[in-house]
Design a protein around this motif. Structure first.
Motif, PDB file in Angstrom:
ATOM      1  N   GLU A 139      23.674  31.841  44.777  1.00  0.00           N
ATOM      2  CA  GLU A 139      24.619  32.852  45.225  1.00  0.00           C
ATOM      3  C   GLU A 139      24.105  34.266  44.948  1.00  0.00           C
ATOM      4  O   GLU A 139      24.285  35.181  45.757  1.00  0.00           O
ATOM      5  CB  GLU A 139      25.970  32.647  44.548  1.00  0.00           C
ATOM      6  CG  GLU A 139      27.079  33.504  45.133  1.00  0.00           C
ATOM      7  CD  GLU A 139      28.450  33.158  44.580  1.00  0.00           C
ATOM      8  OE1 GLU A 139      29.409  33.886  44.929  1.00  0.00           O
ATOM      9  OE2 GLU A 139      28.568  32.190  43.811  1.00  0.00           O
ATOM     10  N   LEU A 140      23.436  34.454  43.812  1.00  0.00           N
ATOM     11  CA  LEU A 140      22.913  35.774  43.457  1.00  0.00           C
ATOM     12  C   LEU A 140      21.630  36.113  44.208  1.00  0.00           C
ATOM     13  O   LEU A 140      21.264  37.276  44.325  1.00  0.00           O
ATOM     14  CB  LEU A 140      22.669  35.845  41.949  1.00  0.00           C
ATOM     15  CG  LEU A 140      23.933  35.885  41.087  1.00  0.00           C
ATOM     16  CD1 LEU A 140      23.601  35.565  39.630  1.00  0.00           C
ATOM     17  CD2 LEU A 140      24.613  37.243  41.189  1.00  0.00           C
TER      18      LEU A 140
ATOM     19  N   ARG B 123      27.032  40.569  38.533  1.00  0.00           N
ATOM     20  CA  ARG B 123      26.454  41.796  39.096  1.00  0.00           C
ATOM     21  C   ARG B 123      27.078  43.032  38.445  1.00  0.00           C
ATOM     22  O   ARG B 123      26.378  43.973  38.067  1.00  0.00           O
ATOM     23  CB  ARG B 123      26.688  41.844  40.600  1.00  0.00           C
ATOM     24  CG  ARG B 123      25.712  41.022  41.417  1.00  0.00           C
ATOM     25  CD  ARG B 123      25.901  41.256  42.919  1.00  0.00           C
ATOM     26  NE  ARG B 123      24.781  40.720  43.652  1.00  0.00           N
ATOM     27  CZ  ARG B 123      23.634  41.358  43.864  1.00  0.00           C
ATOM     28  NH1 ARG B 123      23.485  42.584  43.375  1.00  0.00           N
ATOM     29  NH2 ARG B 123      22.654  40.814  44.536  1.00  0.00           N
TER      30      ARG B 123
ATOM     31  N   ALA C 221      29.591  35.257  40.418  1.00  0.00           N
ATOM     32  CA  ALA C 221      28.405  36.037  40.754  1.00  0.00           C
ATOM     33  C   ALA C 221      28.730  37.524  40.796  1.00  0.00           C
ATOM     34  O   ALA C 221      27.939  38.364  40.365  1.00  0.00           O
ATOM     35  CB  ALA C 221      27.832  35.563  42.087  1.00  0.00           C
ATOM     36  N   GLN C 222      29.907  37.858  41.300  1.00  0.00           N
ATOM     37  CA  GLN C 222      30.320  39.256  41.360  1.00  0.00           C
ATOM     38  C   GLN C 222      30.513  39.839  39.955  1.00  0.00           C
ATOM     39  O   GLN C 222      30.113  40.981  39.670  1.00  0.00           O
ATOM     40  CB  GLN C 222      31.631  39.387  42.161  1.00  0.00           C
ATOM     41  CG  GLN C 222      32.117  40.814  42.350  1.00  0.00           C
ATOM     42  CD  GLN C 222      31.122  41.666  43.108  1.00  0.00           C
ATOM     43  OE1 GLN C 222      30.448  41.189  44.025  1.00  0.00           O
ATOM     44  NE2 GLN C 222      31.008  42.935  42.729  1.00  0.00           N
TER      45      GLN C 222
END
Length: 495
Positions: free
Chosen positions: A181-182, A132, A128-129
């Protein structure tokens, strides 16, 4: 006239396995370099070699957006394909910052038309990181919308329907994990009608004995029920239905399941139609094939071909007709053994009608059981007609050879359906409760909305509607081996 060491359009067409008109289209769009001598195009062998090599080169991931400030409404797209759904959202002002796609030809389409958008590949390779960061978002930037059409073959009624046993089914679960998660404000999930009845596990017919009866995990509806329960457990309100795209201005009858999820826990209304089949509810009539292809003759006509033995039947059929309009002796001759099989066999030998929407576009319009012929010309629909019927812009460039382009467009979500989704999200953002007309039938099927579908599915599964909680499945890259008696995805609360 010919020039030594140069190839004619006919030579190039033979080497590429496409029509001469398609080669001229490549020359006009500068995808293939050549020079015009009088009325004849000539291509150098070096240019042809460069084109062939470039077709095999897959665009690399570029994990950073290439343009300035973030738009007001930010979206991330997964399983993006040729970006049909994304283009529909764009029309409502929802801008895609990032795409995620593994098919090399779709990736080329994305990179060509949207070079400033971040492009990722295998969804398993990114956290997820990572996502982003690639989209140019900080840890605190809110994501407005995440959209995705996870691979549908695992749930299609035309396939083996292995559901979550299939690695593609596992990708579906990976997508749900990433989504939670996002934490976008809204999530849109699109899939085929088969998702409504897909079980959690599928036992092949060859493995079923005479006394076989489906266990809990093999009963219809378990896959989608698990998905919506997981989303609800993550705080999302979920609404869905089976929508015929023709009801939203698409000149094609195409049914797809669309889930819209809202982070505030509330359910969005079902999509508001813009058209109806017979001008009911005060709406204009469905758009037609004739309307869709108006003026298309100026764009060229690149198409695959039918074999001659099939053309002789097509020459006996008029607009809107199919194999059943042939004399009975020719029906049997044309269909062979398929004539005696079950089902309506409506995909055989079908000419489009002028004054109604097209049938559901398939990934190849010249296959024997799913061919799609022009209303009056003895040929399959062209790629230009495919794009019009799926509401792609005429200048949308498609990667790969002609067969790859058909597949991309045939798999896409029509732009009109994506636009309807965008309008529903914007209305909800603004606090407007815009409902569809009461009693409007969105597809050929009834009880496909989340309320009636879930009530029926829980009854089939033997679940009480008030005491169910989802149990999380951890997706794996490899195929899940499921033993039906042991796989329990829903548990009753302890009393």
């Amino acid at each position: 006239m010919s020039i030594p060491n140069f190839l004619s359009v006919k030579n190039v067409a033979e080497q590429l396995g496409v029509s001469q008109q398609y080669v001229r289209s490549l020359l006009r769009s500068c995808q293939l370099e050549g020079q015009q001598v009088g009325k004849q195009w000539l291509v150098s062998p070096t240019s042809l070699e460069s084109y062939v090599n470039s077709e095999g080169v897959e665009p690399k991931d570029h994990v950073a957006r290439r343009t300035g400030p973030l738009p007001k409404l930010k979206a991330l797209s997964f399983f993006s394909g040729a970006m049909g759904l994304d283009l529909g959202l764009e029309k409502t002002g929802i801008h895609v910052l990032l795409t995620c796609e593994v098919d090399k030809h779709c990736r080329k389409t994305i990179a060509t038309n949207r070079p400033d958008v971040a492009l990722l590949g295998d969804v398993w390779q990114y956290s997820a990181q990572d996502i982003r960061q690639a989209a140019g978002l900080s840890d605190t930037d809110d994501i407005d919308v995440i959209v995705g059409g996870p691979p549908c073959q695992a749930f299609s009624t035309a396939g083996s329907r292995r559901g979550f046993q299939d690695v593609r089914g596992n990708v579906f679960l990976k997508f749900i994990d990433l989504l939670l998660e996002l934490k976008p404000k809204y999530a849109v999930i699109e899939n085929v009608r088969g998702l409504l009845s897909a079980p959690l596990a599928h036992r092949p017919h060859a493995e079923r004995g005479e006394e076989w009866a489906p266990g809990f995990e093999e009963k219809p509806g378990g896959a989608l029920l698990h998905i919506i329960q997981t989303l609800r457990a993550g705080g999302y309100g979920v609404s869905f239905n089976l929508y015929n795209a023709a009801n939203f201005g698409v000149p094609q009858s195409r049914e797809r399941v669309v889930l819209i999820c809202s982070r505030d826990g509330n359910k969005l209304p079902h999509l508001k139609p813009t058209h109806s089949q017979n001008e009911t509810f005060g709406l204009p009539k469905w758009k037609t094939f004739r309307e869709a292809v108006e003026g298309i003759e100026t764009l060229g006509c690149d198409h695959v071909n039918f074999p001659e033995d099939r053309l002789r039947y097509y020459r006996l059929l008029g607009p809107g007709q199919y194999w059943k309009h042939l004399p009975e002796n020719l029906q049997k001759e044309a269909l062979g053994k398929s004539y005696y099989s079950g089902g309506g066999k409506t995909g055989f030998l079908r000419r489009m009608g002028w004054d109604k929407p097209a049938c559901t576009l398939v990934t190849s319009p010249n296959m024997p059981a799913t061919d799609i012929c022009h209303p009056v010309e003895d040929r399959p629909l062209s790629i230009q007609e495919y794009k019009r019927l799926q509401m792609f812009p005429d200048d949308w460039q498609l990667g790969g050879k002609l067969v790859d382009q058909y597949r991309q467009v045939g798999n896409a979500v029509p732009g009109g359906l994506g636009e309807a989704v965008g309008r529903a999200i914007l209305a909800h953002m603004a606090g407007h409760d815009i409902q569809p007309p009461p009693g409007f039938q969105f597809s050929r099927y009834r009880d496909t909305d989340e309320v009636s579908w879930e009530a029926a599915t829980r009854k089939i599964l033997g679940l009480d509607p008030v005491d169910i909680k989802p149990t999380k499945i951890k997706p794996k890259v490899k195929k899940i081996v499921v033993e039906a008696p042991q796989m329990q995805l829903f548990e009753k609360e302890p009393t």
